[in-house]
Design a protein around this motif. Structure first.
Motif, PDB file in Angstrom:
ATOM      1  N   ILE A 238       1.009  -1.559   0.075  1.00 34.85           N
ATOM      2  CA  ILE A 238       0.291   0.058   0.058  1.00 34.85           C
ATOM      3  C   ILE A 238       0.830   1.141   0.170  1.00 34.85           C
ATOM      4  N   LEU A 239       1.406   1.379   0.899  1.00 36.19           N
ATOM      5  CA  LEU A 239       2.906   1.967   0.568  1.00 36.19           C
ATOM      6  C   LEU A 239       3.608   2.758  -0.175  1.00 36.19           C
ATOM      7  N   VAL A 240       4.474   1.476  -0.792  1.00 31.72           N
ATOM      8  CA  VAL A 240       4.638   1.695  -2.002  1.00 31.72           C
ATOM      9  C   VAL A 240       3.975   2.427  -2.890  1.00 31.72           C
ATOM     10  N   CYS A 241       2.805   2.170  -3.362  1.00 29.21           N
ATOM     11  CA  CYS A 241       1.021   2.035  -4.700  1.00 29.21           C
ATOM     12  C   CYS A 241       1.280   4.045  -4.018  1.00 29.21           C
ATOM     13  N   SER A 242       1.274   4.293  -3.062  1.00 28.20           N
ATOM     14  CA  SER A 242       0.282   5.469  -2.364  1.00 28.20           C
ATOM     15  C   SER A 242       1.609   6.679  -3.008  1.00 28.20           C
ATOM     16  N   ILE A 243       3.708   5.958  -2.999  1.00 31.41           N
ATOM     17  CA  ILE A 243       4.763   6.500  -3.426  1.00 31.41           C
ATOM     18  C   ILE A 243       4.757   6.819  -5.160  1.00 31.41           C
ATOM     19  N   ALA A 244       3.952   5.465  -5.484  1.00 33.64           N
ATOM     20  CA  ALA A 244       4.039   5.493  -6.780  1.00 33.64           C
ATOM     21  C   ALA A 244       3.031   6.406  -7.279  1.00 33.64           C
ATOM     22  N   GLU A 245       1.886   6.128  -6.274  1.00 36.95           N
ATOM     23  CA  GLU A 245       1.073   7.597  -7.135  1.00 36.95           C
ATOM     24  C   GLU A 245       1.272   8.998  -7.322  1.00 36.95           C
ATOM     25  N   ALA A 246       2.093   9.670  -6.356  1.00 39.53           N
ATOM     26  CA  ALA A 246       2.051  10.717  -6.233  1.00 39.53           C
ATOM     27  C   ALA A 246       3.491  11.413  -6.303  1.00 39.53           C
ATOM     28  N   ASN A 247       4.487   9.984  -6.986  1.00 40.62           N
ATOM     29  CA  ASN A 247       5.520  10.476  -7.298  1.00 40.62           C
ATOM     30  C   ASN A 247       6.011  10.625  -9.124  1.00 40.62           C
ATOM     31  N   SER A 248       5.211   9.746  -9.644  1.00 42.46           N
ATOM     32  CA  SER A 248       5.443   9.111 -11.276  1.00 42.46           C
ATOM     33  C   SER A 248       4.981   9.983 -11.946  1.00 42.46           C
ATOM     34  N   MET A 249       5.656  10.347 -13.031  1.00 45.84           N
ATOM     35  CA  MET A 249       5.985  10.987 -14.061  1.00 45.84           C
ATOM     36  C   MET A 249       5.013  10.457 -15.341  1.00 45.84           C
ATOM     37  N   TYR A 250       4.580  10.874 -16.038  1.00 45.14           N
ATOM     38  CA  TYR A 250       4.577  10.813 -17.365  1.00 45.14           C
ATOM     39  C   TYR A 250       5.601  11.376 -18.420  1.00 45.14           C
ATOM     40  N   CYS A 251       5.502   9.772 -19.584  1.00 41.62           N
ATOM     41  CA  CYS A 251       6.525  10.050 -20.419  1.00 41.62           C
ATOM     42  C   CYS A 251       6.356  11.085 -21.214  1.00 41.62           C
ATOM     43  N   THR A 252       7.945  11.963 -21.153  1.00 42.30           N
ATOM     44  CA  THR A 252       6.619  12.478 -22.478  1.00 42.30           C
ATOM     45  C   THR A 252       7.206  12.510 -24.376  1.00 42.30           C
ATOM     46  N   GLU A 253       8.020  10.977 -24.197  1.00 46.25           N
ATOM     47  CA  GLU A 253       7.861  11.047 -25.604  1.00 46.25           C
ATOM     48  C   GLU A 253       7.023   9.504 -26.066  1.00 46.25           C
ATOM     49  N   ASP A 254       6.504   9.014 -25.208  1.00 47.71           N
ATOM     50  CA  ASP A 254       5.591   8.367 -24.735  1.00 47.71           C
ATOM     51  C   ASP A 254       4.269   8.680 -23.595  1.00 47.71           C
ATOM     52  N   PRO A 255       3.078   9.176 -23.748  1.00 38.29           N
ATOM     53  CA  PRO A 255       2.573   9.725 -22.610  1.00 38.29           C
ATOM     54  C   PRO A 255       1.412   8.242 -22.158  1.00 38.29           C
ATOM     55  N   SER A 256       1.217   7.507 -23.138  1.00 32.63           N
ATOM     56  CA  SER A 256       0.714   5.762 -22.497  1.00 32.63           C
ATOM     57  C   SER A 256       2.065   4.892 -20.626  1.00 32.63           C
ATOM     58  N   LEU A 257       3.305   5.799 -20.870  1.00 30.39           N
ATOM     59  CA  LEU A 257       3.783   5.599 -20.236  1.00 30.39           C
ATOM     60  C   LEU A 257       4.119   6.591 -19.362  1.00 30.39           C
ATOM     61  N   LEU A 258       4.346   5.722 -17.506  1.00 33.60           N
ATOM     62  CA  LEU A 258       4.875   6.277 -16.398  1.00 33.60           C
ATOM     63  C   LEU A 258       5.889   6.043 -16.318  1.00 33.60           C
ATOM     64  N   ALA A 259       6.836   6.152 -15.152  1.00 33.46           N
ATOM     65  CA  ALA A 259       7.741   6.225 -14.903  1.00 33.46           C
ATOM     66  C   ALA A 259       8.005   6.974 -13.258  1.00 33.46           C
ATOM     67  N   LEU A 260       9.260   5.981 -12.480  1.00 29.14           N
ATOM     68  CA  LEU A 260       9.536   6.540 -11.074  1.00 29.14           C
ATOM     69  C   LEU A 260      10.380   7.326 -11.363  1.00 29.14           C
ATOM     70  N   PHE A 261      10.727   8.688 -11.253  1.00 31.24           N
ATOM     71  CA  PHE A 261      12.555   8.771 -11.065  1.00 31.24           C
ATOM     72  C   PHE A 261      12.369   9.779  -9.761  1.00 31.24           C
ATOM     73  N   ALA A 262      13.434   8.714  -8.818  1.00 31.47           N
ATOM     74  CA  ALA A 262      13.858   9.245  -7.601  1.00 31.47           C
ATOM     75  C   ALA A 262      13.803  10.933  -7.180  1.00 31.47           C
ATOM     76  N   ALA A 263      15.298  11.355  -8.066  1.00 34.56           N
ATOM     77  CA  ALA A 263      15.350  12.646  -8.577  1.00 34.56           C
ATOM     78  C   ALA A 263      14.921  14.153  -8.866  1.00 34.56           C
ATOM     79  N   GLY A 264      14.257  13.000 -10.138  1.00 30.38           N
ATOM     80  CA  GLY A 264      13.288  14.426 -10.487  1.00 30.38           C
ATOM     81  C   GLY A 264      11.624  14.349  -9.791  1.00 30.38           C
ATOM     82  N   ALA A 265      11.480  12.989  -8.690  1.00 32.40           N
ATOM     83  CA  ALA A 265      10.133  13.772  -7.920  1.00 32.40           C
ATOM     84  C   ALA A 265      10.714  14.570  -7.158  1.00 32.40           C
ATOM     85  N   ARG A 266      11.872  14.850  -7.531  1.00 34.79           N
ATOM     86  CA  ARG A 266      11.694  16.640  -5.758  1.00 34.79           C
ATOM     87  C   ARG A 266      11.445  17.890  -5.913  1.00 34.79           C
TER      88      ARG A 266
END
Ligand code: SAM
Length: 303
Positions: free
Chosen positions: A203-231
């Motif tokens: 549950i914790l990691v799902c919530s972290i993923a939801e709060a911090n993932s980014m859509y990919c500008t090259e392909d908006p059908s993808l989401l990615a979790l970038f630890a430094a970018g998330a700040r």
């Protein structure tokens, strides 16, 4: 006439056809002779200031963006260094603040965020990051669950399977689990319940993923979790732009940014920034779990 010098190993009659790749000075007839001589040669071998050695150093320091830029400048392609760079990009735990232009620090009322440590120019590269996890949005599962599962897989499992698995596990515990949850109450509530620890972590990691993932500008059908970018904090009038794939992220200054100003990105795709405030805020609340308090939203709400 043969132009090759004699092999540097005393008593060897071979020709020195291969130079020591580190100093480029001593010549050997074979890898065996080079190995034989290394005990003595290493005492005086000085790394030559070649572009290849510099790229090797950048890769060892995890400065992948700088390594990539220098690699592109090489007159002759270097497949070994290119393969090393590609491998490290897939690793998912490396990030680089390019030329130390950003500082991560507390931003009043917003947790942490990035501030310009120098005057920034439009288009200047600021931060390069590699994705810890990514997932397509059209799978048969909620994408945040898929991202979270991948993150958990990297963080668990037997240690010492490989140095890479260990590094990813350490990164998971040291960085990913420290990111904020979608709803700040999640963490506190979870800690108070005597739920099965595995379930709690999911549950914790799902919530972290939801709060911090980014859509990919090259392909908006993808989401990615970038630890430094998330700040980076969000603004509906961001001063920085994103270029991302499912495995890498590059943040650039979108305009001139004075030293000391906060650098913000948009969590929303560009089209949504053209929408009225209520629609943007609804999307951020539903998708990311926060009421947007960026300057644009605050001034729109004052009107
Ligand atoms: C991806 S994180 C950004 C980094 C975060 N400030 C930190 O300390 O890790 C997103 C969280 O930052 C805060 N945040 C970012 N932009 C915001 C904004 N425009 N308005 C309100 N809160 C924001 C919210 O708490 C949100 O859940």
């Amino acid at each position: 006439m043969d132009a090759d010098p004699p092999c540097a190993v005393g008593g060897c009659t071979g020709h020195g056809t291969k130079l020591c790749s580190r100093c480029g000075q001593k010549a050997y007839c074979s890898p065996e002779c080079q190995r034989k001589d290394w005990k003595v040669h290493k005492l005086t071998c000085k790394k030559a200031e070649t572009p290849e050695n510099r790229i090797g150093d950048l890769l060892r320091q995890g400065r992948l963006f700088s390594a990539q830029c220098e690699l592109e400048q090489l007159q002759k392609p270097n497949p070994r260094l290119a393969a090393e760079l590609e491998e490290k990009m897939k690793f998912g735990t490396l990030s680089e603040v390019v030329d130390d232009v950003l500082q991560l620090q507390p931003i009043e009322g917003f947790g942490l965020g990035y501030v310009a440590a120098k005057e920034l120019l439009p288009g200047q590269p600021l931060l390069f990051d590699t994705a810890f996890s990514s997932a397509p949005m059209d799978g048969d599962k909620e994408f945040y669950c898929t991202i979270a599962e991948k993150a958990i897989r990297k963080g668990h499992g037997d240690r010492r399977v490989s140095a890479r698995a260990d590094a990813q596990a350490d990164f998971y515990y040291d960085s990913i689990l420290k990111l904020g949850t979608k709803d700040s109450h999640d963490r506190a509530t979870l800690e108070e319940t005597d739920m099965d620890p595995e379930m709690r972590e999911q549950i914790l990691v799902c919530s972290i993923a939801e709060a911090n993932s980014m859509y990919c500008t090259e392909d908006p059908s993808l989401l990615a979790l970038f630890a430094a970018g998330a700040r980076f904090n969000h603004s509906c009038a961001p001063n920085a732009t994103l270029e991302s794939s499912k495995s890498t992220l590059l943040v650039r200054a979108g305009c001139a940014i004075p030293m000391g100003s906060e650098v913000t990105i948009s969590y929303l795709p560009h089209q949504l920034l053209l929408e009225a405030g209520a629609k943007r805020r609804e999307r951020l609340l539903n998708g990311r779990g926060f009421h947007c308090r960026c300057q644009r939203c605050e001034s729109e709400q004052d009107q």
